[in-house]
Design a protein around this motif. Sequence first.
Motif, PDB file in Angstrom:
ATOM      1  N   SER A   1      -4.564  -5.338   4.925  1.00 58.68           N
ATOM      2  CA  SER A   1      -4.513  -3.990   4.080  1.00 58.68           C
ATOM      3  C   SER A   1      -3.255  -4.365   3.300  1.00 58.68           C
ATOM      4  CB  SER A   1      -4.412  -3.082   4.846  1.00 58.68           C
ATOM      5  OG  SER A   1      -5.786  -2.722   5.416  1.00 58.68           O
ATOM      6  N   TRP A   2      -1.928  -4.809   3.722  1.00 60.18           N
ATOM      7  CA  TRP A   2      -0.691  -4.893   3.310  1.00 60.18           C
ATOM      8  C   TRP A   2      -0.811  -5.834   1.969  1.00 60.18           C
ATOM      9  CZ3 TRP A   2       3.953  -5.496   6.893  1.00 60.18           C
ATOM     10  CH2 TRP A   2       3.976  -4.440   7.794  1.00 60.18           C
ATOM     11  N   VAL A   3      -1.584  -7.043   2.098  1.00 61.73           N
ATOM     12  CA  VAL A   3      -1.757  -7.841   0.869  1.00 61.73           C
ATOM     13  C   VAL A   3      -2.509  -7.032  -0.077  1.00 61.73           C
ATOM     14  CG1 VAL A   3      -2.581  -9.964  -0.009  1.00 61.73           C
ATOM     15  CG2 VAL A   3      -1.945  -9.861   2.229  1.00 61.73           C
TER      16      VAL A   3
ATOM     17  N   PRO B   1      -5.735   2.975  -0.849  1.00 60.69           N
ATOM     18  CA  PRO B   1      -5.900   3.307   0.520  1.00 60.69           C
ATOM     19  C   PRO B   1      -5.468   1.963   1.387  1.00 60.69           C
ATOM     20  CG  PRO B   1      -8.021   3.616  -1.057  1.00 60.69           C
ATOM     21  CD  PRO B   1      -6.956   3.024  -1.930  1.00 60.69           C
ATOM     22  N   SER B   2      -5.485   0.809   0.957  1.00 59.59           N
ATOM     23  CA  SER B   2      -4.666  -0.283   1.520  1.00 59.59           C
ATOM     24  C   SER B   2      -3.534   0.198   2.497  1.00 59.59           C
ATOM     25  CB  SER B   2      -4.512  -1.525   0.634  1.00 59.59           C
ATOM     26  OG  SER B   2      -5.690  -1.970   0.464  1.00 59.59           O
TER      27      SER B   2
ATOM     28  N   GLY C   1      -6.042  -0.349   7.355  1.00 54.48           N
ATOM     29  CA  GLY C   1      -6.136  -0.937   8.499  1.00 54.48           C
ATOM     30  C   GLY C   1      -5.928  -0.013   9.649  1.00 54.48           C
ATOM     31  N   SER C   2      -5.486   0.953   9.499  1.00 56.36           N
ATOM     32  CA  SER C   2      -5.163   1.973  10.697  1.00 56.36           C
ATOM     33  C   SER C   2      -6.418   2.551  10.908  1.00 56.36           C
ATOM     34  CB  SER C   2      -4.156   2.930  10.301  1.00 56.36           C
ATOM     35  OG  SER C   2      -2.721   2.325  10.167  1.00 56.36           O
TER      36      SER C   2
ATOM     37  N   GLY D   1     -15.067  -0.857   1.838  1.00 51.99           N
ATOM     38  CA  GLY D   1     -16.066  -1.885   2.257  1.00 51.99           C
ATOM     39  C   GLY D   1     -15.627  -3.250   2.442  1.00 51.99           C
ATOM     40  N   PHE D   2     -14.512  -3.504   1.559  1.00 53.24           N
ATOM     41  CA  PHE D   2     -14.120  -5.198   1.422  1.00 53.24           C
ATOM     42  C   PHE D   2     -13.291  -5.389   2.472  1.00 53.24           C
ATOM     43  CE2 PHE D   2     -11.578  -8.452  -0.706  1.00 53.24           C
ATOM     44  CZ  PHE D   2     -12.526  -9.371  -0.745  1.00 53.24           C
ATOM     45  N   VAL D   3     -12.268  -4.559   2.809  1.00 58.64           N
ATOM     46  CA  VAL D   3     -11.299  -4.757   3.873  1.00 58.64           C
ATOM     47  C   VAL D   3     -11.994  -4.686   5.214  1.00 58.64           C
ATOM     48  CG1 VAL D   3      -9.167  -3.716   5.068  1.00 58.64           C
ATOM     49  CG2 VAL D   3      -9.512  -3.488   2.619  1.00 58.64           C
TER      50      VAL D   3
END
Length: 403
Positions: free
Chosen positions: A147-149, A272-273, A277-278, A326-328
Amino acid sequence: MTTLADHTHIDDGLARHNARVLATAQAFGGANSTIVIAASSLAAHYLLGSDKSLATVPVTTFVFGVALATIPVQLLSRRIGRKPTFLIGALFGICAGLISARAVFVGSFELLCLGTAFSGVYNGFAQAYRFAAADSASDAFRPKAISWVLVGGVVAAVLGPQVVIYTRDLFAPIAFAGAFVGQSVIGAVALLILTFFREPPRPVTTSKTGGRPLIQIVSQSRFIVAVLCGITSYALMSFVMTAAPLAMVACNHSADVAALGIQWHVIAMFGPSFFTGSLINRFGVERVIGLGLVLLAGCSIVALSGVDVAHFWIALVLLGVGWNFGFVGATTMVTATYRLDERNKVQAANDFLVFGFQAVASFTSGAMLARFGWDTINWSVFPFVVVALATLIWLHFARSDAA
């Protein structure tokens, strides 16, 4: 099964450093994509004659470039390491902008397609950033590292369209040449940033053959569902997004309005990244993917409701958020299906499938928009969302039965 996290090189300090570097590189490298999306179709529109149905072909060659790069980038990463591979990718980005600018100066549609193909190759290298961030991360940090990336895309979302808006007339009366020159400049900045990437230690593997056969890995039901959801999220996003700027112009909205619509779309893709992740850690990857698919359907519902600026922009925002979840989620699910010594070939297979289908979606988009219109583009989204949701539900119950 021993997965990516089951190895001796877990170092979240290194993972955090690399995620920050790669997020910054993504901010500039990702702007390469937004410039292509915001400018290339409109540039092609001016270069083409009476038949405008080919106007989205430069975006399609961009996506084909992404697909073609996915396997070489992983082969290079395995042979020479992540860092040299990423630097090579940035060189493609610099060349891409110069080729596209030259194409506009000489009025060559074919050369423009070559330039956007080079942009796609660069983006194919950049797509590996998310896997590189996860390489040395723990189970808990891996979704956040990915997500950070992608957070870097928030800056890219603003930077790319603004480059188009403020530089497209830099070489007036040659429209958009300045935007493509700007694309080369930000590619050079990304190359400089990537020099700060720290190569993770080479894994100590128990296999000299690269782990299990690829067919055995990709036959896992979890891998199949993950790839299908990744394909659906990315292909539908590309399918609708590619047509959106042309549809806005066709509905008498300005090119600047179209560029800003893409800006809000890309912000929604990557914004939203900060918390995806959370959400995955808290609610589970399947639920997050499912929510993303529902939002993709919501995009089409809004788009079918009208053609005002608000309809386009809200639809594009929903499209972006749906893609992110969807992608993450699909990327996170894929990382749980392979061992460390299998990562390069599995990542290559995943990205080749995802971006190959995205290329088909992008190519189909322009022709469908020209022949059948914006409404048909949006009605086409629903069947694919239903199929992807059905596979997620099937996986959930299959795992419950196995338990």
